[in-house]
Design a protein around this motif. Sequence first.
Motif, PDB file in Angstrom:
ATOM      1  N   GLY A 286       0.333   0.920   4.754  1.00 56.04           N
ATOM      2  CA  GLY A 286       1.253   1.618   4.180  1.00 56.04           C
ATOM      3  C   GLY A 286       2.171   2.357   5.066  1.00 56.04           C
ATOM      4  O   GLY A 286       2.346   1.997   6.259  1.00 56.04           O
ATOM      5  N   GLN A 287       2.876   3.121   4.501  1.00 54.72           N
ATOM      6  CA  GLN A 287       4.184   3.630   5.180  1.00 54.72           C
ATOM      7  C   GLN A 287       3.612   5.103   5.793  1.00 54.72           C
ATOM      8  O   GLN A 287       4.290   5.677   6.663  1.00 54.72           O
ATOM      9  CB  GLN A 287       5.264   3.946   4.209  1.00 54.72           C
ATOM     10  CG  GLN A 287       5.967   2.656   3.665  1.00 54.72           C
ATOM     11  CD  GLN A 287       6.701   1.966   4.950  1.00 54.72           C
ATOM     12  OE1 GLN A 287       7.279   2.505   5.729  1.00 54.72           O
ATOM     13  NE2 GLN A 287       6.271   0.728   5.177  1.00 54.72           N
ATOM     14  N   GLY A 288       2.433   5.314   5.351  1.00 53.18           N
ATOM     15  CA  GLY A 288       2.127   6.698   5.827  1.00 53.18           C
ATOM     16  C   GLY A 288       2.288   7.768   5.095  1.00 53.18           C
ATOM     17  O   GLY A 288       3.265   7.805   4.270  1.00 53.18           O
ATOM     18  N   THR A 289       1.645   9.086   5.383  1.00 54.01           N
ATOM     19  CA  THR A 289       1.814  10.420   4.488  1.00 54.01           C
ATOM     20  C   THR A 289       1.387  11.317   5.590  1.00 54.01           C
ATOM     21  O   THR A 289       0.291  11.339   6.428  1.00 54.01           O
ATOM     22  CB  THR A 289       0.929  10.440   3.520  1.00 54.01           C
ATOM     23  OG1 THR A 289       1.276  11.692   2.773  1.00 54.01           O
ATOM     24  CG2 THR A 289      -0.703  10.428   3.611  1.00 54.01           C
ATOM     25  N   GLN A 290       2.240  12.287   5.520  1.00 57.36           N
ATOM     26  CA  GLN A 290       2.037  13.491   6.841  1.00 57.36           C
ATOM     27  C   GLN A 290       0.975  14.273   6.249  1.00 57.36           C
ATOM     28  O   GLN A 290       1.218  15.092   5.111  1.00 57.36           O
ATOM     29  CB  GLN A 290       3.639  14.154   7.002  1.00 57.36           C
ATOM     30  CG  GLN A 290       3.292  15.306   7.975  1.00 57.36           C
ATOM     31  CD  GLN A 290       3.259  14.948   9.399  1.00 57.36           C
ATOM     32  OE1 GLN A 290       3.891  13.926   9.681  1.00 57.36           O
ATOM     33  NE2 GLN A 290       2.259  15.497  10.160  1.00 57.36           N
ATOM     34  N   VAL A 291       0.070  14.804   7.162  1.00 52.17           N
ATOM     35  CA  VAL A 291      -0.774  15.903   7.102  1.00 52.17           C
ATOM     36  C   VAL A 291      -0.640  16.788   8.083  1.00 52.17           C
ATOM     37  O   VAL A 291      -0.602  16.518   9.430  1.00 52.17           O
ATOM     38  CB  VAL A 291      -2.321  15.446   7.080  1.00 52.17           C
ATOM     39  CG1 VAL A 291      -3.241  16.614   7.054  1.00 52.17           C
ATOM     40  CG2 VAL A 291      -2.543  14.475   5.801  1.00 52.17           C
ATOM     41  N   THR A 292      -0.369  18.144   7.933  1.00 54.38           N
ATOM     42  CA  THR A 292      -0.059  19.089   8.778  1.00 54.38           C
ATOM     43  C   THR A 292      -1.115  20.287   8.407  1.00 54.38           C
ATOM     44  O   THR A 292      -1.171  20.749   7.432  1.00 54.38           O
ATOM     45  CB  THR A 292       1.395  19.553   8.786  1.00 54.38           C
ATOM     46  OG1 THR A 292       2.259  18.654   8.877  1.00 54.38           O
ATOM     47  CG2 THR A 292       1.650  20.835   9.728  1.00 54.38           C
TER      48      THR A 292
ATOM     49  N   LEU B  23       0.936  -1.244   0.213  1.00 55.79           N
ATOM     50  CA  LEU B  23      -0.142  -0.090   0.075  1.00 55.79           C
ATOM     51  C   LEU B  23       0.902   1.346   0.010  1.00 55.79           C
ATOM     52  O   LEU B  23       1.972   1.353   0.861  1.00 55.79           O
ATOM     53  CB  LEU B  23      -1.036   0.024   1.148  1.00 55.79           C
ATOM     54  CG  LEU B  23      -1.922  -1.147   1.393  1.00 55.79           C
ATOM     55  CD1 LEU B  23      -2.410  -1.171   2.834  1.00 55.79           C
ATOM     56  CD2 LEU B  23      -2.813  -1.263   0.366  1.00 55.79           C
ATOM     57  N   VAL B  24       0.713   2.194  -0.841  1.00 58.43           N
ATOM     58  CA  VAL B  24       1.482   3.547  -0.973  1.00 58.43           C
ATOM     59  C   VAL B  24       0.364   4.619  -0.936  1.00 58.43           C
ATOM     60  O   VAL B  24      -0.299   4.804  -1.891  1.00 58.43           O
ATOM     61  CB  VAL B  24       2.232   3.414  -2.247  1.00 58.43           C
ATOM     62  CG1 VAL B  24       2.917   4.718  -2.307  1.00 58.43           C
ATOM     63  CG2 VAL B  24       3.236   2.196  -2.310  1.00 58.43           C
ATOM     64  N   GLU B  25       0.516   5.500   0.265  1.00 59.57           N
ATOM     65  CA  GLU B  25      -0.366   6.613   0.353  1.00 59.57           C
ATOM     66  C   GLU B  25       0.473   7.873  -0.366  1.00 59.57           C
ATOM     67  O   GLU B  25       1.723   7.933  -0.419  1.00 59.57           O
ATOM     68  CB  GLU B  25      -0.463   7.118   1.897  1.00 59.57           C
ATOM     69  CG  GLU B  25      -0.996   5.789   2.533  1.00 59.57           C
ATOM     70  CD  GLU B  25       0.026   4.984   3.303  1.00 59.57           C
ATOM     71  OE1 GLU B  25      -0.320   4.458   4.541  1.00 59.57           O
ATOM     72  OE2 GLU B  25       1.202   4.827   2.630  1.00 59.57           O
ATOM     73  N   SER B  26      -0.550   8.797  -0.771  1.00 60.84           N
ATOM     74  CA  SER B  26       0.079   9.931  -1.265  1.00 60.84           C
ATOM     75  C   SER B  26      -1.137  11.056  -1.000  1.00 60.84           C
ATOM     76  O   SER B  26      -2.285  10.858  -0.642  1.00 60.84           O
ATOM     77  CB  SER B  26       0.225   9.768  -2.705  1.00 60.84           C
ATOM     78  OG  SER B  26      -0.938   9.672  -3.398  1.00 60.84           O
ATOM     79  N   GLY B  27      -0.777  12.287  -1.175  1.00 56.47           N
ATOM     80  CA  GLY B  27      -1.583  13.476  -1.026  1.00 56.47           C
ATOM     81  C   GLY B  27      -1.528  14.292   0.203  1.00 56.47           C
ATOM     82  O   GLY B  27      -2.232  15.297   0.200  1.00 56.47           O
ATOM     83  N   GLY B  28      -0.693  13.851   0.839  1.00 54.94           N
ATOM     84  CA  GLY B  28      -0.420  14.565   2.224  1.00 54.94           C
ATOM     85  C   GLY B  28       0.244  15.847   1.898  1.00 54.94           C
ATOM     86  O   GLY B  28       0.807  16.230   0.886  1.00 54.94           O
ATOM     87  N   GLY B  29       0.301  16.750   3.060  1.00 54.41           N
ATOM     88  CA  GLY B  29       0.817  18.044   2.763  1.00 54.41           C
ATOM     89  C   GLY B  29       0.551  19.130   3.994  1.00 54.41           C
ATOM     90  O   GLY B  29      -0.143  18.673   4.834  1.00 54.41           O
ATOM     91  N   LEU B  30       0.918  20.359   3.602  1.00 57.17           N
ATOM     92  CA  LEU B  30       0.702  21.473   4.700  1.00 57.17           C
ATOM     93  C   LEU B  30      -0.772  22.288   4.214  1.00 57.17           C
ATOM     94  O   LEU B  30      -0.542  22.504   2.911  1.00 57.17           O
ATOM     95  CB  LEU B  30       1.958  22.198   4.665  1.00 57.17           C
ATOM     96  CG  LEU B  30       1.801  23.304   5.682  1.00 57.17           C
ATOM     97  CD1 LEU B  30       1.461  23.213   6.951  1.00 57.17           C
ATOM     98  CD2 LEU B  30       3.064  24.351   5.638  1.00 57.17           C
TER      99      LEU B  30
END
Length: 124
Positions: free
Chosen positions: A115-121, A4-11
């Motif tokens: 998945g490895q995770g995606t950072q949301v800030t 599983l690969v996450e995407s779309g995170g961000g600030l």
Amino acid sequence: QVQLVESGGGLVQAGGSLRLSCAASVSTFSSYAMGWFRQAPGKEREFVAAISRSGGIRNYADSVKGRFTISRDNTKNTVYLQMNSLKPEDTAVYYCAANRAMGVTTMSQRYNYWGQGTQVTVSS
């Protein structure tokens, strides 16, 4: 094995929106119920949302109900998390997860693949 690969995170500023995606490398994606979890610094991982194999059943944590929407496209082997009206307390690493159960589950130990995770800030 499911990757599983996450995407779309961000600030993003408070009140803004983000859409997370999770792509699965498995030919039988429709055999897996999917979930989103998150973990903020110093806190335990918590359930956010889950969706059944067909997408007909969805479940949300109370803290995101009405603001987040989980969906899936079984033709693209992808699950999404649309996040609106974001708050600073939504800041976390977001993980998608898969399990072969019927229906949906909020329990992280029921999920077999992560998945490895995606950072949301979310800034205030």
